[in-house]
Design a protein around this motif. Structure first.
Motif, PDB file in Angstrom:
ATOM      1  N   ASP A 258       1.764  15.752  16.493  1.00 13.59           N
ATOM      2  CA  ASP A 258       2.096  15.040  17.714  1.00 13.59           C
ATOM      3  C   ASP A 258       3.427  15.458  18.333  1.00 13.59           C
ATOM      4  O   ASP A 258       3.770  14.997  19.416  1.00 13.59           O
ATOM      5  N   SER A 259       4.188  16.290  17.654  1.00  8.53           N
ATOM      6  CA  SER A 259       5.492  16.690  18.197  1.00  8.53           C
ATOM      7  C   SER A 259       5.300  17.659  19.355  1.00  8.53           C
ATOM      8  O   SER A 259       4.871  18.798  19.160  1.00  8.53           O
ATOM      9  N   PHE A 260       5.596  17.209  20.568  1.00  9.27           N
ATOM     10  CA  PHE A 260       5.407  18.061  21.739  1.00  9.27           C
ATOM     11  C   PHE A 260       6.237  19.336  21.625  1.00  9.27           C
ATOM     12  O   PHE A 260       5.758  20.425  21.930  1.00  9.27           O
ATOM     13  N   GLU A 261       7.465  19.220  21.199  1.00  8.60           N
ATOM     14  CA  GLU A 261       8.358  20.380  21.114  1.00  8.60           C
ATOM     15  C   GLU A 261       7.796  21.473  20.215  1.00  8.60           C
ATOM     16  O   GLU A 261       7.900  22.658  20.511  1.00  8.60           O
ATOM     17  N   GLU A 262       7.206  21.077  19.081  1.00  9.96           N
ATOM     18  CA  GLU A 262       6.764  22.050  18.090  1.00  9.96           C
ATOM     19  C   GLU A 262       5.387  22.625  18.385  1.00  9.96           C
ATOM     20  O   GLU A 262       5.003  23.648  17.816  1.00  9.96           O
ATOM     21  N   ASN A 263       4.630  21.986  19.263  1.00  8.11           N
ATOM     22  CA  ASN A 263       3.319  22.513  19.627  1.00  8.11           C
ATOM     23  C   ASN A 263       3.444  23.850  20.330  1.00  8.11           C
ATOM     24  O   ASN A 263       4.405  24.102  21.048  1.00  8.11           O
ATOM     25  N   ARG A 264       2.431  24.696  20.143  1.00 10.11           N
ATOM     26  CA  ARG A 264       2.433  25.996  20.794  1.00 10.11           C
ATOM     27  C   ARG A 264       2.277  25.848  22.304  1.00 10.11           C
ATOM     28  O   ARG A 264       1.504  25.035  22.780  1.00 10.11           O
TER      29      ARG A 264
ATOM     30  N   ASP B 117       9.795  12.146  28.214  1.00 12.25           N
ATOM     31  CA  ASP B 117       8.594  12.556  27.491  1.00 12.25           C
ATOM     32  C   ASP B 117       7.926  13.676  28.275  1.00 12.25           C
ATOM     33  O   ASP B 117       7.319  13.447  29.321  1.00 12.25           O
ATOM     34  N   TYR B 118       8.014  14.898  27.753  1.00  8.15           N
ATOM     35  CA  TYR B 118       7.478  16.049  28.458  1.00  8.15           C
ATOM     36  C   TYR B 118       5.985  16.248  28.237  1.00  8.15           C
ATOM     37  O   TYR B 118       5.406  17.196  28.792  1.00  8.15           O
ATOM     38  N   SER B 119       5.358  15.376  27.446  1.00 12.05           N
ATOM     39  CA  SER B 119       3.903  15.460  27.346  1.00 12.05           C
ATOM     40  C   SER B 119       3.259  14.944  28.634  1.00 12.05           C
ATOM     41  O   SER B 119       2.103  15.229  28.917  1.00 12.05           O
TER      42      SER B 119
ATOM     43  N   SER C  27      13.016   8.608  34.533  1.00 13.46           N
ATOM     44  CA  SER C  27      12.418   9.616  33.655  1.00 13.46           C
ATOM     45  C   SER C  27      11.187   9.040  32.977  1.00 13.46           C
ATOM     46  O   SER C  27      11.119   7.843  32.682  1.00 13.46           O
ATOM     47  N   LEU C  28      10.212   9.891  32.723  1.00  9.22           N
ATOM     48  CA  LEU C  28       8.940   9.459  32.151  1.00  9.22           C
ATOM     49  C   LEU C  28       9.041   9.249  30.642  1.00  9.22           C
ATOM     50  O   LEU C  28       9.787   9.946  29.957  1.00  9.22           O
ATOM     51  N   GLY C  29       8.283   8.292  30.155  1.00 10.11           N
ATOM     52  CA  GLY C  29       8.168   8.082  28.713  1.00 10.11           C
ATOM     53  C   GLY C  29       8.808   6.828  28.191  1.00 10.11           C
ATOM     54  O   GLY C  29       8.360   6.254  27.207  1.00 10.11           O
ATOM     55  N   GLY C  30       9.880   6.356  28.834  1.00 11.49           N
ATOM     56  CA  GLY C  30      10.574   5.188  28.301  1.00 11.49           C
ATOM     57  C   GLY C  30      11.241   5.513  26.975  1.00 11.49           C
ATOM     58  O   GLY C  30      11.281   6.667  26.526  1.00 11.49           O
TER      59      GLY C  30
END
Length: 428
Positions: free
Chosen positions: A136-142, A268-270, A288-291
């Motif tokens: 679930d980590s957006f940063e680590e996803n390809r 939240d950049y997802s 900013s999105l995500g809260g």
């Protein structure tokens, strides 16, 4: 021995370079077997120079498919009626989606098995495979985009005498251990897909636009461009204490900086939407999105508690000395308004976080003075107003309009220009 094509079996008369597409499709789905030297009818015709063909297959898998799928592929040689044919067994991979390296992580490069054919995967299917494989980590996803450049990031790192080598890229989380760019890499690349939308409104609501811009590129480019634009609109008021002059900005520069950094680092950049910055005559808003991250309350955040949503991004900003310590942003913003009559506001709702910085030089109307708002809103469309304009705005007669204008003059909300029939009023 009779063979038939199915969802897990593919028959090929001869070897062609397209075989890698079938291997990708099987690895991305449920695995399967490819027979080379077998007609569509299932009749075995064999292959010439089988050892050379097997080497071609092995080289193609190694050079043309990412991530490395070779550990999930077995290449074997079979014989029937003195005819040699090749069996390529593909297991379902654990690092989906696999893709053709020359096409990238997009439908033209990612295939899945559909019936007896290999079909391009949709972008949604690709994202789902990445999430299932990477977590679930957006940063680590390809990243879906692999053609990335880092000109702005390199420029900022050089200013701070920091290296930007392949080893550093992996340490920062920009590159995965198997040399694939991550979403962290996408965010700091020149090809970043997210943006900041900036709007300037005339007055205290969204009725009249004065200006609008959109900042794109690397998050560092967006940070620089957004700050410079806010700074351009951040007015200065001079005050005098005896003979000493003090210049004071409408919005404390440190508060603007911290609010902007928080909006960039912690969103939240997802979500694909933009970060919004809205400038009114009396306030500056950043949305900013995500809260806040799940489990962290607004009260806790205001006390200094911190749980970065984007840990690698926050670590990079910290390393570049853009943020001093985690959890200090809100307290710094509050300290910038210490002792002032107006105070910043922080709002956390599901899916969004808003910071409101009040203009310290804007006139704040009391409850009693709210009756002047219809008159003040006239200035959002015109620089000067007349008594008849006020009568129309208030829906009143001449006497009431004259009294309201007199009160506003006494309270220093407006200024009178001209006399007699040429009398006009301007906002202070």
């Amino acid at each position: 021995m009779k063979l038939y094509e199915s969802e897990t079996v593919e028959l090929k008369e001869i070897y062609t370079s397209d075989l890698k597409k079938e291997i990708v499709a099987f690895a991305n789905t449920y695995g399967g077997t490819i027979y080379i030297g077998v007609q569509d009818s299932g009749h075995i015709i064999g292959v010439d120079n089988a050892d050379f063909v097997m080497q071609q297959i092995s080289n193609s898998i190694r050079d043309s498919v990412r991530p490395d799928v070779s550990m999930f592929v077995n290449i074997g040689l079979l014989q029937e009626d003195k005819k040699f044919f090749i069996k390529v067994t593909v297991s379902q991979g654990t690092k989906k989606p696999y893709y053709l390296s020359d096409k990238g992580l997009k439908p033209t490069g990612v295939y899945v098995r559909s019936g007896t054919t290999s079909a391009p995967a949709s972008e949604d299917a690709i994202r789902m495979m990445i999430k299932m494989a990477d977590g679930d980590s957006f940063e680590e996803n390809r990243s879906l985009v692999q053609e990335l450049t880092f000109n702005k990031l390199e420029e900022e790192l050089q200013k701070r005498d920091l290296e930007f080598t392949e080893v550093q890229m992996k340490n920062l989380g920009i590159l995965s251990p198997d040399d694939i760019y991550t979403n962290m890499g996408l965010l700091v690349s020149d090809q970043c897909k997210h943006s900041i939308k900036f709007a300037v409104f005339q007055g205290i609501d969204k009725l009249v636009f004065r200006d609008r811009k959109e900042f794109t590129g690397s998050l560092f480019t967006q940070l620089t461009d957004a700050y410079r634009t806010i700074d351009f609109y951040n007015g200065t008021k001079a005050t005098f204490h005896d003979l000493f002059r003090t210049d004071e900005r409408d919005y404390p520069e440190d508060a603007v900086r911290e609010a902007l950094l928080n909006a960039i680092v912690h969103r939240d950049y997802s979500f694909s939407g933009s970060t919004f910055i809205n400038l009114y005559s009396d306030r500056l808003e950043m949305i900013s999105l995500g809260g806040l991250v799940s489990g962290l309350s607004l009260e806790a955040a205001m006390l200094g508690a911190s749980q970065p949503r984007n840990e690698k991004l926050a670590a990079l900003f910290y390393r570049m000395k853009l943020i001093e310590a985690y959890g200090t942003g809100i307290s710094k913003i509050i300290s910038c308004y210490k002792g002032l009559t107006v105070q910043p506001k922080f709002e956390n709702v599901e899916g969004a976080f808003r910071v409101v910085l009040p203009n310290i030089h804007a006139k704040v109307l009391s409850a009693e003075e709210q009756k002047y708002l219809p008159v003040l809103r006239l200035f959002e469309k015109q620089k000067e107003i007349t008594r008849s304009d006020v009568e129309e705005a208030l829906g009143s007669g001449t006497t009431h309009a004259i009294n309201i204008l007199k009160e506003m003059l006494d309270k220093d909300l407006i200024r009178k220009v001209g006399n007699g029939r040429l009398t006009r009023y301007v906002q202070k």
